[in-house]
Structures are given as C-alpha cells and as structure tokens.
Design a protein around this motif. Structure first.
Motif, PDB file in Angstrom:
ATOM      1  N   ALA A  43      11.709 -18.015   4.684  1.00  0.00           N
ATOM      2  CA  ALA A  43      11.518 -19.400   4.249  1.00  0.00           C
ATOM      3  C   ALA A  43      11.692 -19.534   2.743  1.00  0.00           C
ATOM      4  N   GLN A  44      11.567 -18.419   2.015  1.00  0.00           N
ATOM      5  CA  GLN A  44      11.711 -18.426   0.553  1.00  0.00           C
ATOM      6  C   GLN A  44      13.008 -17.736   0.113  1.00  0.00           C
ATOM      7  N   TYR A  45      13.866 -17.411   1.068  1.00  0.00           N
ATOM      8  CA  TYR A  45      15.023 -16.560   0.771  1.00  0.00           C
ATOM      9  C   TYR A  45      16.035 -17.237  -0.153  1.00  0.00           C
ATOM     10  N   ALA A  46      16.277 -18.518   0.051  1.00  0.00           N
ATOM     11  CA  ALA A  46      17.287 -19.217  -0.750  1.00  0.00           C
ATOM     12  C   ALA A  46      16.810 -19.322  -2.201  1.00  0.00           C
ATOM     13  N   PRO A  47      17.568 -18.804  -3.185  1.00  0.00           N
ATOM     14  CA  PRO A  47      17.111 -18.790  -4.587  1.00  0.00           C
ATOM     15  C   PRO A  47      16.804 -20.176  -5.135  1.00  0.00           C
ATOM     16  N   ASP A  48      17.557 -21.185  -4.703  1.00  0.00           N
ATOM     17  CA  ASP A  48      17.357 -22.532  -5.239  1.00  0.00           C
ATOM     18  C   ASP A  48      16.149 -23.236  -4.642  1.00  0.00           C
ATOM     19  N   ASP A  49      15.584 -22.668  -3.586  1.00  0.00           N
ATOM     20  CA  ASP A  49      14.473 -23.334  -2.897  1.00  0.00           C
ATOM     21  C   ASP A  49      13.294 -22.390  -2.776  1.00  0.00           C
ATOM     22  N   ARG A  50      13.124 -21.518  -3.759  1.00  0.00           N
ATOM     23  CA  ARG A  50      12.112 -20.469  -3.672  1.00  0.00           C
ATOM     24  C   ARG A  50      10.809 -20.947  -4.304  1.00  0.00           C
ATOM     25  N   ALA A  51       9.711 -20.802  -3.572  1.00  0.00           N
ATOM     26  CA  ALA A  51       8.389 -21.186  -4.073  1.00  0.00           C
ATOM     27  C   ALA A  51       7.418 -20.045  -3.789  1.00  0.00           C
ATOM     28  N   SER A  52       6.195 -20.179  -4.274  1.00  0.00           N
ATOM     29  CA  SER A  52       5.195 -19.128  -4.065  1.00  0.00           C
ATOM     30  C   SER A  52       4.626 -19.206  -2.649  1.00  0.00           C
ATOM     31  N   HIS A  53       4.411 -18.046  -2.077  1.00  0.00           N
ATOM     32  CA  HIS A  53       3.772 -17.969  -0.755  1.00  0.00           C
ATOM     33  C   HIS A  53       2.538 -17.083  -0.873  1.00  0.00           C
ATOM     34  N   PHE A  54       1.370 -17.642  -0.563  1.00  0.00           N
ATOM     35  CA  PHE A  54       0.106 -16.918  -0.735  1.00  0.00           C
ATOM     36  C   PHE A  54      -0.192 -16.072   0.497  1.00  0.00           C
ATOM     37  N   MET A  55      -0.512 -14.791   0.284  1.00  0.00           N
ATOM     38  CA  MET A  55      -0.739 -13.840   1.381  1.00  0.00           C
ATOM     39  C   MET A  55      -2.193 -13.436   1.562  1.00  0.00           C
ATOM     40  N   GLY A  56      -3.107 -13.925   0.737  1.00  0.00           N
ATOM     41  CA  GLY A  56      -4.506 -13.526   0.876  1.00  0.00           C
ATOM     42  C   GLY A  56      -4.977 -12.719  -0.313  1.00  0.00           C
ATOM     43  N   ALA A  57      -5.968 -11.873  -0.083  1.00  0.00           N
ATOM     44  CA  ALA A  57      -6.591 -11.119  -1.174  1.00  0.00           C
ATOM     45  C   ALA A  57      -6.398  -9.622  -0.991  1.00  0.00           C
ATOM     46  N   ILE A  58      -6.289  -8.923  -2.120  1.00  0.00           N
ATOM     47  CA  ILE A  58      -6.303  -7.464  -2.160  1.00  0.00           C
ATOM     48  C   ILE A  58      -7.512  -7.067  -3.002  1.00  0.00           C
ATOM     49  N   VAL A  59      -8.398  -6.270  -2.440  1.00  0.00           N
ATOM     50  CA  VAL A  59      -9.624  -5.866  -3.149  1.00  0.00           C
ATOM     51  C   VAL A  59      -9.589  -4.356  -3.355  1.00  0.00           C
ATOM     52  N   THR A  60      -9.735  -3.940  -4.609  1.00  0.00           N
ATOM     53  CA  THR A  60      -9.711  -2.516  -4.926  1.00  0.00           C
ATOM     54  C   THR A  60     -10.882  -2.150  -5.823  1.00  0.00           C
ATOM     55  N   VAL A  61     -11.202  -0.865  -5.859  1.00  0.00           N
ATOM     56  CA  VAL A  61     -12.250  -0.354  -6.733  1.00  0.00           C
ATOM     57  C   VAL A  61     -11.788   0.996  -7.260  1.00  0.00           C
ATOM     58  N   PRO A  62     -12.009   1.294  -8.545  1.00  0.00           N
ATOM     59  CA  PRO A  62     -11.579   2.588  -9.080  1.00  0.00           C
ATOM     60  C   PRO A  62     -12.289   3.738  -8.390  1.00  0.00           C
ATOM     61  N   VAL A  63     -11.567   4.839  -8.219  1.00  0.00           N
ATOM     62  CA  VAL A  63     -12.170   6.047  -7.680  1.00  0.00           C
ATOM     63  C   VAL A  63     -12.883   6.761  -8.813  1.00  0.00           C
ATOM     64  N   LYS A  64     -14.145   7.072  -8.600  1.00  0.00           N
ATOM     65  CA  LYS A  64     -14.915   7.748  -9.637  1.00  0.00           C
ATOM     66  C   LYS A  64     -14.533   9.222  -9.696  1.00  0.00           C
ATOM     67  N   SER A  65     -14.688   9.807 -10.851  1.00  0.00           N
ATOM     68  CA  SER A  65     -14.433  11.235 -11.060  1.00  0.00           C
ATOM     69  C   SER A  65     -13.026  11.611 -10.624  1.00  0.00           C
ATOM     70  N   VAL A  66     -12.027  10.854 -11.119  1.00  0.00           N
ATOM     71  CA  VAL A  66     -10.638  11.130 -10.771  1.00  0.00           C
ATOM     72  C   VAL A  66     -10.172  12.376 -11.502  1.00  0.00           C
ATOM     73  N   PRO A  67      -9.576  13.349 -10.792  1.00  0.00           N
ATOM     74  CA  PRO A  67      -9.038  14.524 -11.469  1.00  0.00           C
ATOM     75  C   PRO A  67      -7.792  14.162 -12.262  1.00  0.00           C
ATOM     76  N   VAL A  68      -7.199  15.119 -12.916  1.00  0.00           N
ATOM     77  CA  VAL A  68      -5.986  14.877 -13.686  1.00  0.00           C
ATOM     78  C   VAL A  68      -4.897  14.364 -12.751  1.00  0.00           C
ATOM     79  N   GLY A  69      -4.185  13.332 -13.188  1.00  0.00           N
ATOM     80  CA  GLY A  69      -3.144  12.753 -12.339  1.00  0.00           C
ATOM     81  C   GLY A  69      -3.091  11.255 -12.546  1.00  0.00           C
ATOM     82  N   VAL A  70      -2.485  10.551 -11.607  1.00  0.00           N
ATOM     83  CA  VAL A  70      -2.371   9.097 -11.725  1.00  0.00           C
ATOM     84  C   VAL A  70      -3.727   8.445 -11.497  1.00  0.00           C
TER      85      VAL A  70
END
Length: 554
Positions: A43-70
């Motif tokens: 429904a948003q594929y056409a570049p000239d008719d593209r609008a925002s489409h809301f998908m809901g919420a993403i909830v995250t929390v940092p992992v404590k005591s993260v080792p070396v890495g990302v």
C-alpha cells in the motif's frame, strides 16, 4: 524510560544485538500475518504516494554486565514483528543477489549482521532457542533442508514468492523499491528502558493485562527472568530453560497450565484457572536467590513427571498404581490431583512405597465412587482436597488419609455399606454414563475370569429395553409403566455386551439366545433367568451391590 516514534529500520542500524529471551514464545506468525504485513507494505510501495504506516511498539532493555562485544538489549515486546521483518529483509537480499543487485544486497547485509564481529556477536537479532538454528540458516545462507517445516523458513519462502509479483502498473516488483518502502514507511514506537527499570513489570503490563499469553507462558517468563541472561552457551537462563522448564512443556504440552494450577494447590491454597500466574509468582517471589528458584524448578519438574502419569497412566510402571490412576482419570475425579502431587512426592522421598501409594489411590477411588453413586454433592470436594493437602502428615499419610475420610459427615461423608447398597439397587445409574460404565467395567473385572475379556469394545445395554414392546408389557404385567420407570436405569438392569445393536427391543427370550455365547460374566448371569421382571432386576441389583461393596470398601 525513553519512548519515541522511529522508522523500524533504525532498529537494525549500527553495531548492536537484540536478544529475544529464551522464555519468549517461539516465532508464531502465520500466512495471514505475513500477508497483512505484505499488503501494508504494498500500500506504500508507490514512491509518489508513500506515507507512514504504524506497526506498534518495540520494547527493549539493556543487558546488564555485557561482556566485550556489541551492545546488547533484550526484546521485551515486539519480537514477532522484528523476526518477521528480518526474514523479509533476508528474502529481499537474496532476491537482489539473484538479480545481481549488489548495492541492495550489501545494504541489507548490514541490517542483518554486524559485519566486523564474529559469533555470538555477528547477528543483529538473536531469536529464542527454538528458532535459532533455522534463523541462523536463513540469515547466513546455509542449507535450509533441515528447517523447511519451521515457521521461520516458511515465512522466508513466503516473502521470496511474493517478490515475484507485480505492482499496480503491472511491472515486476523492484527489490530497491521494496527496501525503500520499508526504510521510509514502516514506523514503530521504540521504548528503551533504563537499567533501573524493572523489565518484568513492563513485560507484565504489556502481556498479563491483555492476556495474549496463556497462564503457563506468563509463569515461564517470570521464573526465567529470575536467572541471569547470557548469549554464551551454558548461561544461567539457558540452562534453566533447557534443563528444567522446556522438558516440562514438552512432556505436558497443553496440560501445562492445569499442572501449574494443581501444583500451586498442593499446599492447600485454592488456585482458580485465571489465577495460575498470580499464585505461582507469589510462590517464587518468596525465594530470594537464584539457587532457591533453581531448587523449586527442579522440584516442579519432578512433579511434572509425576503429573504426566496422572494424565497418561500407561507411563506408570506399577500395575496397581496404573489401575488407580486410570480410575481417577476415568471417573474425572481430577479434583484429587493436588493431593496426588503430594503423595507422589512422599513416594520419591521414601516416606511411602508403591503399596502404600496404591492404598491411598484405592481410598480416593472408593470415596469418590460411593459418594457419586449415592448422589452426595460434589461441591465440597475441592475444599476437602485443599484441607487434606494442608494437613497431610509426613508419617503414614495413606493411613491418615483413610481415617480422615472415614470421619466425615453430611456433605463430607464417605457413604457406608448400607447406604451404598441401597443406592446401587434403586438409583438411576445409567444417565450418569461415565460412572455407570466405570462401575460395570469394574464389576466385570471383579468376576476374576480366568481369561479376562477386553471390555473396551463392549457397550452398555438395558436388559429391559428403553422402549417397551407388547411382549415386554405382557411379561411385566399390568404395572409395566411404574416398573419400567423405577427399574429401567438401575444397576440390576444394566449389562455390558458386544451385541448392543442386535439386541435392541427384542423379547427377553430372544435376547437370551443372542447372549448365549457371550464371554462377559455380567451378561452370563442373566441367562439363568426365565423371565425378566422387577423381581429378577432387584435380585441381580442386590448381587451386584454386594460385589460393589467388596470392590470399593470403606
């Protein structure tokens, strides 16, 4: 806590890793969900008719005591959307590769993986354990043959197929435009919790109040949250899940919520079906350290193994216990399961042996059968079971149980021999089909035939039929209406036979001929009668009543 609307693709930017906790449910979106996402995208594929489409919420929390890495964070809510989008991106990437579109392939590669890191930090999203191998195979472009039956691979294949379609102008779909649509149109509210925020309180508010998860899911999520999360193999949470929780789910499957309810009642607390999570959480909250939680899970797992034999008695190695558990199952007297959990625990602890446990099961069976036949109201049984659980002693619980039940009165009584005999003689047993069948099966076995007959293929039969014909009316005499009404459904007029469809309303003499070769003792004793009137029915009812008193002693 931070919350802001963002394009969902920003979730995949940068060197980071989203971890879907082991306690989350497996990937469960289906074709209708994939089609909905695809239709929203188109429904948003056409570049000239593209609008925002809301998908809901993403909830995250940092992992404590993260080792070396990302940098790592737990995905508390939104895992289904993120997993689906990742699979869609992988499909776009592979379609682009097949068309020699290296730029699109490369851009998506950076959305799916952390290019400069090795395992376990290489993936941008790490699914729950159940889906991990299939997801890794899709993202890493490995052989998918071993994973074709998984929802993960099915979703990937689904989106690959969709990209062979056409746009509204009839032109082939462009992988670049599909990617651009995702980048520009799909939005979510990203909620990032701080390290001081309690992730489970957030999870609880998102999931418990709306109840999209069942009660067992909520218990699992809460309990496993008590363990330290780690991406490394052998982490506390993974070990607890793989060694303790997952085996229970695999063993009990759909019975897991009911097991948790009965387990929560084993100490005498009443737990309603809607309060399983609340009751289990209250029990685990009392455990202050992870060792205590692990110990309780180990105990729960052992009880789950016992419970599996309650619902499938064939798994019980002891014949006497198998019979006792089968009786409780056939009588639908599962109200006793919390007590059985305690008694089986007593057996594991060496407090009682198999013979003692079999005696306890026989006590409960007799108590239930006599009350049911005599029409004692069942509404007191739940409260009685809870009281038994509360007061069950460590020493000789099977002896105490019998004495305790024998002392009941009124609606708590265990009917005596005289009351039981009278009820078997006069009560209409047939309308209570499950009970009637159980009693007849037990009485057939009680004849102790040298070559016992398998009664599973037999059916219940009225000797004096449900619809009287003229020959039957003549045999019964002028009071045939009252005789029929009084004695039709009583024990004395019921039998087991494999000839039910052939017997019907036949005259008694013809029925006898049909039954002449029966191997069922319950039917053979009918052959001795010349006629079948209230005298014969009453006499047979008394004989079977005496047998029943012996089968289910007080």
């Amino acid at each position: 806590m931070e919350a802001a609307p963002v394009n969902i693709i920003q979730y995949f930017d940068g060197s980071k890793q989203g971890l879907i906790p082991l306690f989350q449910r497996p990937y469960s979106w289906e074709p209708r969900d994939w089609n909905t996402l695809w239709d929203d995208l188109m429904a948003q594929y056409a570049p000239d008719d593209r609008a925002s489409h809301f998908m809901g919420a993403i909830v995250t929390v940092p992992v404590k005591s993260v080792p070396v890495g990302v940098g790592k964070h737990l995905v508390i809510d939104g895992q289904q959307r993120l997993t689906t989008l990742s699979l869609l991106l992988a499909a776009i990437r592979d379609k682009a590769a097949s068309e020699n579109d290296a730029p699109t392939e490369g851009i998506i590669g950076d959305f799916l993986t952390n290019r400069h890191y090795q395992a376990p930090d290489d993936l941008k999203l790490v699914p729950t354990q159940v889906d991990r191998a299939a997801y890794n195979a899709v993202v890493s472009r490995k052989d998918l043959a071993a994973h074709e039956e998984t929802r993960v691979v099915q979703a990937y294949r689904h989106f690959l197929g969709k990209m062979d379609g056409m746009d509204d102008e009839g032109n082939p779909l462009s992988t670049r435009e599909i990617l651009a649509t995702i980048q520009q149109a799909l939005q979510v509210v990203m909620i990032n919790l701080g390290e001081s925020d309690d992730p489970y309180l957030i999870f609880e508010s998102l999931n418990h109040k709306g109840k999209p998860l069942n009660q067992a899911d909520l218990v699992r999520n809460y309990v496993l949250m008590r363990f330290q999360h780690s991406t490394a193999a052998g982490g506390e949470q993974e070990v607890a899940y793989e060694d303790l929780w997952r085996p229970m789910e695999a063993l009990l499957d759909a019975s897991m919520p009911e097991f948790l309810r009965h387990y929560g009642m084993r100490g005498g607390r009443n737990v309603r079906k809607g309060d399983i999570y609340t009751a289990c959480k209250a029990e685990f909250e009392k455990l202050k350290d992870v060792d205590g939680v692990r110990w309780r899970l180990q105990e729960m797992k052992r009880s789950a193994e016992d419970y599996a034999t309650f619902i499938d008695p064939d798994d019980e190695s002891s014949e006497s216990l198998r019979r006792g558990l089968r009786a409780i199952l056939e009588l639908d007297s599962t109200v006793f399961y919390p007590l059985l959990i305690r008694l089986y625990q007593n057996r594991r602890d060496g407090v009682i042996n198999d013979d003692d446990l079999a005696k306890a099961l026989a006590t409960l069976e007799s108590f239930y059968v006599r009350r049911s036949v005599c029409g004692v109201p069942t509404n007191a049984l739940n409260k009685m079971t809870l009281e038994l659980c509360t007061n069950l002693p460590e020493a000789q619980p099977h002896v105490w149980l019998r004495e305790r039940l024998q002392g009941g009165s009124g609606s708590r009584r265990w009917p005596g021999d005289d009351e039981f005999r009278e009820a078997l003689l006069t009560q209409r047993l047939y309308p209570r089909r499950k009970l009637a069948r159980f009693v007849l099966d037990a009485l057939e076995r009680a004849h102790k035939h040298k070559e016992p007959v398998d009664v599973s293929s037999s059916t219940m039969e009225h000797v004096m039929p449900q619809a009287l014909t003229d020959p039957w009316k003549n045999d019964l005499g002028p009071d045939y209406v009252s005789i029929h009404e009084r004695w039709l459904d009583t024990l004395g007029n019921l039998t087991l036979t494999g000839y039910n469809s052939e017997l019907g309303n036949l005259p008694f003499s013809t029925k006898k001929e049909k039954l002449r070769n029966t191997h069922l003792e319950l039917s053979r004793d009918i052959l001795e009668a010349e006629v079948w009137t209230q005298e014969e029915i009453s006499a047979r009812g008394r004989r079977l009543g005496e047998m029943a008193v012996a089968c289910w002693p007080q």
